[in-house]
Motif scaffolding. Structure first.
Motif, mmCIF file in Angstrom:
data_model
loop_
_atom_site.group_PDB
_atom_site.id
_atom_site.type_symbol
_atom_site.label_atom_id
_atom_site.label_comp_id
_atom_site.label_asym_id
_atom_site.label_seq_id
_atom_site.Cartn_x
_atom_site.Cartn_y
_atom_site.Cartn_z
ATOM 1 N N ALA A 112 0.820 -1.210 0.000
ATOM 2 C CA ALA A 112 0.000 0.000 0.000
ATOM 3 C C ALA A 112 0.849 1.253 0.000
ATOM 4 N N PHE A 113 2.045 1.175 0.594
ATOM 5 C CA PHE A 113 2.872 2.368 0.727
ATOM 6 C C PHE A 113 4.032 2.421 -0.263
ATOM 7 N N LEU A 114 4.054 1.501 -1.204
ATOM 8 C CA LEU A 114 5.048 1.583 -2.262
ATOM 9 C C LEU A 114 4.750 2.824 -3.115
ATOM 10 N N PRO A 115 5.770 3.574 -3.494
ATOM 11 C CA PRO A 115 5.516 4.794 -4.278
ATOM 12 C C PRO A 115 4.970 4.479 -5.667
ATOM 13 N N ARG A 116 3.954 5.207 -6.063
ATOM 14 C CA ARG A 116 3.453 5.100 -7.430
ATOM 15 C C ARG A 116 4.435 5.787 -8.361
ATOM 16 N N ALA A 117 4.654 5.216 -9.509
ATOM 17 C CA ALA A 117 5.672 5.729 -10.438
ATOM 18 C C ALA A 117 5.467 7.200 -10.751
ATOM 19 N N GLU A 118 4.211 7.610 -10.939
ATOM 20 C CA GLU A 118 3.951 8.996 -11.332
ATOM 21 C C GLU A 118 4.105 9.974 -10.169
ATOM 22 N N LEU A 119 4.226 9.451 -8.938
ATOM 23 C CA LEU A 119 4.385 10.318 -7.775
ATOM 24 C C LEU A 119 5.791 10.273 -7.194
ATOM 25 N N ALA A 120 6.597 9.331 -7.650
ATOM 26 C CA ALA A 120 7.944 9.179 -7.097
ATOM 27 C C ALA A 120 8.887 10.282 -7.574
ATOM 28 N N ALA A 121 8.716 10.713 -8.822
ATOM 29 C CA ALA A 121 9.599 11.748 -9.373
ATOM 30 C C ALA A 121 8.875 12.508 -10.481
ATOM 31 N N PRO A 122 7.784 13.205 -10.151
ATOM 32 C CA PRO A 122 6.991 13.880 -11.185
ATOM 33 C C PRO A 122 7.747 15.032 -11.837
ATOM 34 N N ALA A 123 7.587 15.162 -13.146
ATOM 35 C CA ALA A 123 8.228 16.244 -13.899
ATOM 36 C C ALA A 123 7.450 17.534 -13.689
ATOM 37 N N LEU A 124 8.155 18.613 -13.389
ATOM 38 C CA LEU A 124 7.490 19.890 -13.166
ATOM 39 C C LEU A 124 6.711 20.333 -14.401
ATOM 40 N N ALA A 125 7.237 20.045 -15.587
ATOM 41 C CA ALA A 125 6.547 20.441 -16.823
ATOM 42 C C ALA A 125 5.159 19.813 -16.896
ATOM 43 N N ASP A 126 5.049 18.558 -16.479
ATOM 44 C CA ASP A 126 3.750 17.883 -16.499
ATOM 45 C C ASP A 126 2.808 18.470 -15.458
ATOM 46 N N LEU A 127 3.329 18.782 -14.292
ATOM 47 C CA LEU A 127 2.498 19.323 -13.224
ATOM 48 C C LEU A 127 1.980 20.713 -13.570
ATOM 49 N N LEU A 128 2.805 21.509 -14.237
ATOM 50 C CA LEU A 128 2.389 22.857 -14.611
ATOM 51 C C LEU A 128 1.288 22.841 -15.663
ATOM 52 N N ALA A 129 1.200 21.767 -16.395
ATOM 53 C CA ALA A 129 0.213 21.675 -17.472
ATOM 54 C C ALA A 129 -1.132 21.113 -17.006
ATOM 55 N N MET A 130 -1.242 20.750 -15.748
ATOM 56 C CA MET A 130 -2.459 20.102 -15.248
ATOM 57 C C MET A 130 -3.654 21.044 -15.188
ATOM 58 N N ASP A 131 -4.791 20.574 -15.672
ATOM 59 C CA ASP A 131 -6.052 21.230 -15.353
ATOM 60 C C ASP A 131 -6.682 20.436 -14.202
ATOM 61 N N ASP A 132 -7.874 20.800 -13.786
ATOM 62 C CA ASP A 132 -8.476 20.148 -12.624
ATOM 63 C C ASP A 132 -8.730 18.665 -12.870
ATOM 64 N N ALA A 133 -9.202 18.334 -14.072
ATOM 65 C CA ALA A 133 -9.474 16.924 -14.384
ATOM 66 C C ALA A 133 -8.179 16.119 -14.389
ATOM 67 N N GLY A 134 -7.126 16.703 -14.943
ATOM 68 C CA GLY A 134 -5.839 16.023 -14.965
ATOM 69 C C GLY A 134 -5.294 15.814 -13.557
ATOM 70 N N PHE A 135 -5.481 16.810 -12.707
ATOM 71 C CA PHE A 135 -5.034 16.683 -11.319
ATOM 72 C C PHE A 135 -5.742 15.528 -10.628
ATOM 73 N N ARG A 136 -7.057 15.468 -10.783
ATOM 74 C CA ARG A 136 -7.830 14.415 -10.111
ATOM 75 C C ARG A 136 -7.451 13.033 -10.633
ATOM 76 N N GLN A 137 -7.111 12.960 -11.890
ATOM 77 C CA GLN A 137 -6.711 11.673 -12.454
ATOM 78 C C GLN A 137 -5.354 11.225 -11.907
ATOM 79 N N ILE A 138 -4.396 12.137 -11.889
ATOM 80 C CA ILE A 138 -3.044 11.799 -11.436
ATOM 81 C C ILE A 138 -3.027 11.441 -9.955
ATOM 82 N N PHE A 139 -3.768 12.191 -9.150
ATOM 83 C CA PHE A 139 -3.675 12.029 -7.699
ATOM 84 C C PHE A 139 -4.851 11.265 -7.090
ATOM 85 N N SER A 140 -5.580 10.544 -7.919
ATOM 86 C CA SER A 140 -6.671 9.716 -7.413
ATOM 87 C C SER A 140 -6.129 8.684 -6.420
#
Length: 382
Positions: free
Chosen positions: A264-292
């Motif tokens: 349960a506590f193993l890091p998810r690949a997309e949360l272990a080292a997220p690229a700032l470029a991807d995070l800056l491009a997030m809209d609300d739907a994208g945020f909810r999908q990534i951090f579900s």
């Protein structure tokens, strides 16, 4: 009766181990008066920042019996989330965001609470008693209770330290009307060590065992909703959600085994080292999908983008300038203001160009202040 209570305690501990808890103990349902005094002093000093809920229910928080007068014992449990990799691994990789270890896997609230409920349900089936289960969502002082239950002690960073699990324990509490024999309380073993104080990027510890939340990166990136104060922005570096620095340097961590066995506590690949470029491009739907399924989801898209903009401004990565510039038009004023600061750090020429064309159209006072005070290479907090 004493034998029956001992049997119940032993069975509870056995079940706790089976449920994945690494630490177990019993605390009385009454904390020492000094605990309430420390809480009042901390709150009266305003060091809780905008966490008003701590102030509004301070009396209930001060001792279990104030929250639930019928409580007689508190079963305290700790689940290890010791990381399998170095929490400082991304410190020198500025185009990646650093997310606190606890938030890289599944939401611990759900994992721990489900396990607590199974244990509590078993207890009610065995004995005529009532129970209440808590995981960081009620006015409960988990750390002093964990110390009283012998799980460890509150270190100089104010978090719980365990001899066997270092600074990496999620805490859960089961209040019960059943009176059980209390465990031997924890003993402070920090000694002369000041590693956690020395590592803090924002000097959030005015003294050992006392945290000024307003200066803490975890508070600034998770709890605070407004603009991050200018004096802390450079010191935040590429922390985008929480900060493990004071926990990660604790010498007692050398005895902690990696929580890799707890999937349960193993890091998810997309949360272990997220690229700032991807995070800056997030809209609300994208945020909810990534951090579900992550505790980060509670903070919302705007706060995460704000944090990512601060990290972008600290990155020195000019390839992020187009992404930062696009956020100057964001609907959220805090995001716009953070984008202004990030741009001022990355490209002063572009900053001057955008300032000339945008200031006359901006109506938000705080955003205008960002344009007016925008200075390349603003001073760090230390």
């Amino acid at each position: 009766m004493p034998d029956d209570k001992l049997r119940i305690t032993q069975s509870l501990e056995k079940m706790a181990r089976e449920e994945g808890f690494a630490a177990f103990g019993i605390a009385p349902a009454a904390l020492a008066p000094v605990t309430a005094k420390r809480l009042r002093d901390w709150l009266s000093g305003g060091q809780h920042g905008d966490m008003i809920w701590m102030e509004s229910r301070a009396d209930e928080r001060a001792s279990p019996e104030n929250l639930w007068p019928e409580a007689r014992s508190v079963i305290m449990l700790g689940m290890s989330y010791a990381p399998a990799r170095d929490p400082f691994a991304l410190e020198k990789i500025p185009d990646r965001g650093r997310i606190s270890v606890y938030a890289q896997g599944k939401d611990y609230h759900d994992v721990v609470k489900k396990a607590l409920k199974r244990i509590a349900r078993w207890l009610v089936d065995q004995v005529d008693c009532e129970v209440k289960v808590f995981v960081d969502t009620a006015p409960v002082m988990e750390k002093p209770l964990a110390e009283a239950a012998g799980l460890g002690w509150q270190g100089k960073h104010t978090n719980l330290v365990s001899q066997g699990h270092g600074s990496w324990l999620f805490l859960g509490a089961i209040y019960t009307t059943l009176e059980l024999e209390a465990s031997t309380g924890g003993q402070d073993r920090c000694g002369s060590c000041s590693a956690c104080q020395d590592i803090c990027p924002t000097n959030a510890f005015p003294e050992p065992y006392r945290l000024d939340a307003k200066a803490c990166i975890s508070y600034l990136t998770i709890e605070s909703k407004g603009p991050i104060p200018l004096q802390y922005r450079k010191a935040i570096g590429n922390h985008i959600y929480g900060c493990d620095d004071c926990l990660a340097v604790c010498p007692w961590n050398k005895f902690a085994e990696s929580a890799a066995a707890n999937k349960a506590f193993l890091p998810r690949a997309e949360l272990a080292a997220p690229a700032l470029a991807d995070l800056l491009a997030m809209d609300d739907a994208g945020f909810r999908q990534i951090f579900s399924g992550s505790p980060i989801k509670r903070s919302g898209r705007n706060r995460m983008v704000r944090n990512s903009l601060i990290a972008a401004g600290n990155s020195g990565d000019v390839s992020l300038v187009p992404s930062v510039t696009a956020l100057l038009d964001d609907e959220d004023s805090v995001v716009r203001g953070s984008a202004i600061w990030a741009l001022s750090q990355l490209d002063s020429t572009q900053f001057d160009r955008e300032k000339e064309g945008r200031m006359s159209k901006e109506r938000d006072t705080d955003v205008l202040l960002e344009w007016e005070s925008g200075q390349p290479n603003a001073p760090a907090a230390r």
